[in-house]
Design a protein around this motif. Structure first.
Motif, PDB file in Angstrom:
ATOM      1  N   ALA A 119      -5.253   0.413   0.553  1.00 40.38           N
ATOM      2  CA  ALA A 119      -4.817   1.344  -0.616  1.00 40.38           C
ATOM      3  C   ALA A 119      -6.360   2.026  -0.944  1.00 40.38           C
ATOM      4  O   ALA A 119      -6.363   3.017  -1.263  1.00 40.38           O
ATOM      5  CB  ALA A 119      -4.013   0.787  -1.773  1.00 40.38           C
ATOM      6  N   ALA A 120      -7.209   0.969  -1.047  1.00 39.67           N
ATOM      7  CA  ALA A 120      -8.423   1.392  -1.677  1.00 39.67           C
ATOM      8  C   ALA A 120      -9.027   2.467  -0.913  1.00 39.67           C
ATOM      9  O   ALA A 120      -9.489   3.435  -1.245  1.00 39.67           O
ATOM     10  CB  ALA A 120      -9.433   0.323  -1.959  1.00 39.67           C
ATOM     11  N   LEU A 121      -9.285   1.962   0.326  1.00 43.59           N
ATOM     12  CA  LEU A 121      -9.779   2.925   1.602  1.00 43.59           C
ATOM     13  C   LEU A 121      -9.045   4.431   1.679  1.00 43.59           C
ATOM     14  O   LEU A 121      -9.786   5.199   1.715  1.00 43.59           O
ATOM     15  CB  LEU A 121      -9.670   2.075   2.876  1.00 43.59           C
ATOM     16  CG  LEU A 121     -10.536   0.990   3.152  1.00 43.59           C
ATOM     17  CD1 LEU A 121     -10.471   0.432   4.473  1.00 43.59           C
ATOM     18  CD2 LEU A 121     -12.181   1.152   2.550  1.00 43.59           C
ATOM     19  N   ASP A 122      -7.813   4.182   1.617  1.00 38.88           N
ATOM     20  CA  ASP A 122      -6.869   5.399   1.807  1.00 38.88           C
ATOM     21  C   ASP A 122      -7.130   6.284   0.890  1.00 38.88           C
ATOM     22  O   ASP A 122      -6.840   7.605   0.758  1.00 38.88           O
ATOM     23  CB  ASP A 122      -5.464   5.064   2.261  1.00 38.88           C
ATOM     24  CG  ASP A 122      -5.258   4.369   3.590  1.00 38.88           C
ATOM     25  OD1 ASP A 122      -6.375   4.140   4.278  1.00 38.88           O
ATOM     26  OD2 ASP A 122      -4.212   3.853   3.808  1.00 38.88           O
ATOM     27  N   ALA A 123      -7.426   5.711  -0.543  1.00 40.71           N
ATOM     28  CA  ALA A 123      -7.317   6.570  -1.609  1.00 40.71           C
ATOM     29  C   ALA A 123      -8.915   7.275  -1.751  1.00 40.71           C
ATOM     30  O   ALA A 123      -8.854   8.414  -2.109  1.00 40.71           O
ATOM     31  CB  ALA A 123      -7.094   5.855  -2.893  1.00 40.71           C
ATOM     32  N   THR A 124      -9.783   6.362  -1.390  1.00 37.96           N
ATOM     33  CA  THR A 124     -11.051   6.758  -1.417  1.00 37.96           C
ATOM     34  C   THR A 124     -11.509   8.134  -0.229  1.00 37.96           C
ATOM     35  O   THR A 124     -11.950   8.997  -0.544  1.00 37.96           O
ATOM     36  CB  THR A 124     -12.290   5.733  -0.944  1.00 37.96           C
ATOM     37  OG1 THR A 124     -11.986   4.653  -1.932  1.00 37.96           O
ATOM     38  CG2 THR A 124     -13.420   6.332  -0.922  1.00 37.96           C
ATOM     39  N   GLY A 180       0.937  -1.239   0.158  1.00 38.60           N
ATOM     40  CA  GLY A 180       0.070  -0.066  -0.066  1.00 38.60           C
ATOM     41  C   GLY A 180       0.938   1.268  -0.158  1.00 38.60           C
ATOM     42  O   GLY A 180       0.830   2.118   1.006  1.00 38.60           O
ATOM     43  N   THR A 181       1.636   1.607  -1.098  1.00 37.15           N
ATOM     44  CA  THR A 181       2.602   2.597  -1.125  1.00 37.15           C
ATOM     45  C   THR A 181       1.613   4.042  -1.472  1.00 37.15           C
ATOM     46  O   THR A 181       0.755   3.852  -1.967  1.00 37.15           O
ATOM     47  CB  THR A 181       3.492   2.296  -2.255  1.00 37.15           C
ATOM     48  OG1 THR A 181       2.829   2.232  -3.546  1.00 37.15           O
ATOM     49  CG2 THR A 181       4.247   1.272  -1.955  1.00 37.15           C
ATOM     50  N   MET A 182       2.476   5.040  -1.333  1.00 36.07           N
ATOM     51  CA  MET A 182       1.732   6.421  -1.923  1.00 36.07           C
ATOM     52  C   MET A 182       1.568   6.183  -3.338  1.00 36.07           C
ATOM     53  O   MET A 182       0.742   6.820  -3.806  1.00 36.07           O
ATOM     54  CB  MET A 182       2.741   7.330  -1.307  1.00 36.07           C
ATOM     55  CG  MET A 182       2.001   8.724  -1.151  1.00 36.07           C
ATOM     56  SD  MET A 182       0.498   8.647  -0.329  1.00 36.07           S
ATOM     57  CE  MET A 182       1.432   8.256   1.673  1.00 36.07           C
ATOM     58  N   GLN A 183       2.526   5.742  -3.856  1.00 39.22           N
ATOM     59  CA  GLN A 183       2.228   5.484  -5.495  1.00 39.22           C
ATOM     60  C   GLN A 183       1.014   4.905  -5.816  1.00 39.22           C
ATOM     61  O   GLN A 183       0.203   5.276  -6.808  1.00 39.22           O
ATOM     62  CB  GLN A 183       3.770   4.835  -6.085  1.00 39.22           C
ATOM     63  CG  GLN A 183       3.944   5.036  -7.494  1.00 39.22           C
ATOM     64  CD  GLN A 183       4.448   3.599  -8.244  1.00 39.22           C
ATOM     65  OE1 GLN A 183       4.564   2.727  -7.338  1.00 39.22           O
ATOM     66  NE2 GLN A 183       4.608   3.590  -9.354  1.00 39.22           N
ATOM     67  N   LEU A 184       0.756   3.700  -5.088  1.00 38.32           N
ATOM     68  CA  LEU A 184      -0.534   3.107  -5.281  1.00 38.32           C
ATOM     69  C   LEU A 184      -1.825   3.656  -5.044  1.00 38.32           C
ATOM     70  O   LEU A 184      -2.564   3.885  -5.692  1.00 38.32           O
ATOM     71  CB  LEU A 184      -0.378   1.570  -4.583  1.00 38.32           C
ATOM     72  CG  LEU A 184      -1.784   0.720  -4.905  1.00 38.32           C
ATOM     73  CD1 LEU A 184      -2.001   0.312  -6.180  1.00 38.32           C
ATOM     74  CD2 LEU A 184      -1.657  -0.405  -4.045  1.00 38.32           C
TER      75      LEU A 184
END
Ligand SMILES: [Zn+2]
Length: 248
Positions: free
Chosen positions: A140-145, A94-98
């Motif tokens: 990653a999905a939650l953090d992007a959302t 779960g990188t910042m790039q992802l």
């Protein structure tokens, strides 16, 4: 909204780690939404390139096979598009790039609902440990959302691609326990089974029908549903605010 009414988002995006994750967890719900006119997007973080253990099979060949299977499964369910991010299977982080890649997809497709896994699930019964890629993809999905996709001054360089901030209305996390929503998939259980069968490299000699019917009927027990999928739901934008804003 009548609590018994079936909620149908205009657009929904499912974000997962591997080809077949959507089919195992939530395609019955996505296919039902598609039947009601929802636009459905699949985002696959990896192409499952280490998931075929036949001798002589390269990662590149495996990725191609699994992407084709995923495209077929998406067609069966009525999904509008499939995006492959092609991160390395088995090593997803779960990188910042992802996170940025996922923010880009969310700002582009502008989903009302983001569907993903529950990243807190590690232990599953006594015979399975939730795959680390599943946890990484879900985080990653939650953090992007939330909150990233909705913050104009975060990843603001995406504006150069014409992508502006977008706050999804709800998150549906697929879950085994702790569910607060059960979606009736009686009408789409056959689609779920057919979409799973499209992942031939994973099914091999195993036919998923019996297990899928068992799992889905277990979830539907006591809820007057022959078959169900289960979710933890978070509402990030309330109905009034959502209805007022037409930027989605
Ligand atoms: Zn998986």
């Amino acid at each position: 909204m009548n609590s018994n009414a079936f909620y149908v988002p205009k657009r929904a995006m499912a974000i997962v780690a591997h080809p077949d994750d959507i089919e195992f967890s939530c395609v019955g719900t996505l296919a039902r939404w598609a039947r009601f006119g929802s636009k459905i997007s699949y985002v696959l973080c990896t192409s499952g390139d280490v998931g075929i253990d036949a001798s002589g099979m390269t990662r590149t060949e495996a990725a191609k096979i699994r992407e084709d299977e995923q495209l077929e499964a998406a067609k069966i369910a009525g999904a509008e598009e499939v995006i492959f991010l092609r991160e390395p299977d088995g090593m997803l982080e779960g990188t910042m790039q992802l996170r940025k890649k996922l923010v880009r997809e969310i700002r582009r497709f502008r989903p009302e609902v983001v569907v993903t896994g529950d990243p807190t699930i590690v232990w599953v019964g006594n015979d399975y440990i939730n795959h680390p890629d599943h946890r990484a993809a879900a985080y990653a999905a939650l953090d992007a959302t939330f909150p990233a996709a909705g913050q104009p001054n975060l990843f603001e360089e995406l504006a150069a691609e014409g992508l502006t901030a977008h706050k999804p209305r709800k998150v549906y996390a697929t879950t085994w326990g702790d569910a607060d929503l059960y979606v009736n998939i009686e009408e789409t259980i056959d689609i779920k089974i057919a979409a799973l069968r499209a992942h031939k490299s994973q099914m091999k000699d195993w036919d998923p029908e019996e297990s899928i019917r068992d799992w889905a009927s277990e979830r539907g027990k006591g809820k007057e549903m022959a078959y169900a999928e289960s979710f933890r739901v978070v509402t990030l934008v309330d109905d009034k605010t959502w209805d007022k804003d037409d930027n989605h």
